[in-house]
Design a protein around this motif. Structure first.
Motif, PDB file in Angstrom:
ATOM      1  N   HIS A 206      27.804  56.500  29.672  1.00 41.87           N
ATOM      2  CA  HIS A 206      26.636  57.522  30.184  1.00 41.87           C
ATOM      3  C   HIS A 206      27.454  58.907  30.053  1.00 41.87           C
ATOM      4  O   HIS A 206      26.544  59.681  29.523  1.00 41.87           O
ATOM      5  CB  HIS A 206      26.314  57.216  31.692  1.00 41.87           C
ATOM      6  N   THR A 208      29.770  59.697  28.335  1.00 43.70           N
ATOM      7  CA  THR A 208      30.108  60.068  26.643  1.00 43.70           C
ATOM      8  C   THR A 208      29.042  61.130  26.215  1.00 43.70           C
ATOM      9  O   THR A 208      29.185  61.958  25.505  1.00 43.70           O
ATOM     10  CB  THR A 208      30.286  58.771  26.140  1.00 43.70           C
ATOM     11  N   ARG A 209      27.680  60.447  26.428  1.00 42.85           N
ATOM     12  CA  ARG A 209      26.669  61.060  25.953  1.00 42.85           C
ATOM     13  C   ARG A 209      26.337  62.517  26.429  1.00 42.85           C
ATOM     14  O   ARG A 209      25.912  63.401  25.807  1.00 42.85           O
ATOM     15  CB  ARG A 209      25.036  60.211  26.120  1.00 42.85           C
ATOM     16  N   TYR A 210      26.919  62.410  27.900  1.00 40.53           N
ATOM     17  CA  TYR A 210      26.595  63.844  28.703  1.00 40.53           C
ATOM     18  C   TYR A 210      27.561  64.886  28.156  1.00 40.53           C
ATOM     19  O   TYR A 210      27.052  65.952  27.816  1.00 40.53           O
ATOM     20  CB  TYR A 210      26.729  63.628  29.941  1.00 40.53           C
ATOM     21  N   LEU A 212      29.058  65.011  24.968  1.00 41.53           N
ATOM     22  CA  LEU A 212      28.954  65.202  23.626  1.00 41.53           C
ATOM     23  C   LEU A 212      27.823  66.116  23.606  1.00 41.53           C
ATOM     24  O   LEU A 212      27.558  67.277  22.716  1.00 41.53           O
ATOM     25  CB  LEU A 212      28.373  64.056  23.011  1.00 41.53           C
ATOM     26  N   ALA A 213      26.645  66.174  24.625  1.00 38.93           N
ATOM     27  CA  ALA A 213      25.556  67.415  24.331  1.00 38.93           C
ATOM     28  C   ALA A 213      25.676  68.492  25.257  1.00 38.93           C
ATOM     29  O   ALA A 213      25.170  69.496  24.863  1.00 38.93           O
ATOM     30  CB  ALA A 213      24.180  66.326  25.188  1.00 38.93           C
ATOM     31  N   ALA A 234      27.520  57.794  19.452  1.00 40.68           N
ATOM     32  CA  ALA A 234      26.941  58.624  19.875  1.00 40.68           C
ATOM     33  C   ALA A 234      26.951  60.063  19.676  1.00 40.68           C
ATOM     34  O   ALA A 234      25.969  60.992  19.615  1.00 40.68           O
ATOM     35  CB  ALA A 234      27.236  58.649  21.617  1.00 40.68           C
ATOM     36  N   ASP A 237      24.767  60.095  16.461  1.00 40.12           N
ATOM     37  CA  ASP A 237      23.367  60.522  16.700  1.00 40.12           C
ATOM     38  C   ASP A 237      23.283  61.899  17.150  1.00 40.12           C
ATOM     39  O   ASP A 237      22.115  62.321  17.159  1.00 40.12           O
ATOM     40  CB  ASP A 237      22.996  59.503  17.965  1.00 40.12           C
ATOM     41  N   ALA A 238      24.110  62.432  17.834  1.00 43.24           N
ATOM     42  CA  ALA A 238      23.965  63.851  18.354  1.00 43.24           C
ATOM     43  C   ALA A 238      24.266  64.982  17.180  1.00 43.24           C
ATOM     44  O   ALA A 238      24.134  66.161  17.656  1.00 43.24           O
ATOM     45  CB  ALA A 238      24.805  64.122  19.573  1.00 43.24           C
TER      46      ALA A 238
END
Length: 303
Positions: A206, A208-210, A212-213, A234, A237-238
């Motif tokens: 969870h 990791t996505r944060y 990266l964004a 991820a 995707d980003a």
């Protein structure tokens, strides 16, 4: 639970004395610790650089109990920063604020940390702040957050296991930090940290996505294939390029994977510990990975 026992063992001075005197543990130490001296650490760094692997040097040692000790540790870190600039530019230095006196005097620790940030800026060396036990975690977070506007290239580790981490990340409003995401390797109470490995991994994914964004140039400190593969996908995707984040791994752990990632075009940085105070560090490494414990047991029987 075996990992909890090993984390408790990391705090045992009696067990430390017994193991440190055992000549059969030298193989374990040499596998996971780059050497006793700064010169040995620099030599190991150059060898990793030949394979396209970057390094973050970690001077082993943890909580100090008086400010004189924290000053000596700060001086040693500055010596490390200067050696990096001269011999292995591009390397970083990882610091533990418990060595800089955070448990003794927070204000004195802040001054020591400021010295390191200044030395890093003068020498072109990035300072990475480790996140330790939650007993000093809040003060560590506060000191890093206050220094971040002046030293935005610095980096701080965050632990997925700690329940407060998602909320803590939301407190960085002025400057988004460069972060190293790790699972966490300290003996924590249930109300402060998740204990189940699957839950910790889920939180890691969870976060990791944060990062990266929301955060520039994140680093993923992990040897877990699930976490590594997830971070790759991820990022894709980003729309984050391979060169805009990095994987960080421990010295002596999954060496083949480190080289494989480099061959595939990913940035890899090895966390390279050196110094005489290796015992607590190795106990936590064994708590993280059962394979490390098996290696340790084999060394005790001469295998």
């Amino acid at each position: 639970m075996l990992s909890n026992l090993l984390l408790k063992a990391a705090e045992s001075k009696k067990l430390e004395r017994q193991i440190s005197k055992n000549k059969l543990t030298r193989g374990l130490v040499s596998r996971f610790v780059a050497g006793v001296t700064l010169e040995e650490a620099i030599k190991a760094t150059k060898e990793l650089n030949k394979d396209g692997i970057d390094v973050s040097l970690d001077l082993l040692g943890e909580s100090v109990f008086d400010l004189a000790e924290s000053t000596r540790a700060t001086d040693q870190y500055i010596e490390t920063i200067e050696a990096i600039a001269e011999h292995v530019p591009g390397s970083t230095v990882s610091v533990k604020l418990s060595q800089l006196g955070i448990a003794v005097d927070v204000a004195a620790c802040a001054k020591n940390l400021e010295r390191l940030f200044e030395a890093g800026e003068q020498n072109g060396v990035v300072v990475e702040v480790d996140m330790e036990h939650s007993s000093v975690g809040r003060d560590t977070m506060d000191l890093f957050r206050k220094a971040l506007p002046r030293y935005p290239q610095s980096r701080m580790a965050i632990q997925a296991a700690l329940r407060s981490t998602p909320e803590d990340l939301e407190t960085f409003t002025e400057v988004k930090p460069r972060l190293r995401l790790v699972k966490g390797a300290y003996d924590e109470p249930l109300h402060r940290a998740q204990q189940d490995r699957k839950e910790v991994t889920a939180q890691y994914l969870h976060l990791t996505r944060y990062v990266l964004a929301n955060c520039p140039d994140p680093a993923f400190g992990t040897h877990d294939d699930i976490c590594i593969d997830f971070a790759k996908q991820a990022a894709k995707d980003a729309g984050v390029d391979k060169k805009d984040y990095e994987f960080q791994m421990l010295y002596g752990v999954r060496r083949d994977l480190q080289k494989e990632l480099v061959r595939d075009g990913y940035r890899v940085r090895v966390y390279l510990p050196f110094g005489t105070q290796w015992y607590p560090y190795l106990m936590r490494r064994m708590a993280e990975r059962p394979a490390n414990l098996l290696f340790f047991l084999r060394s005790l029987v001469g295998g």
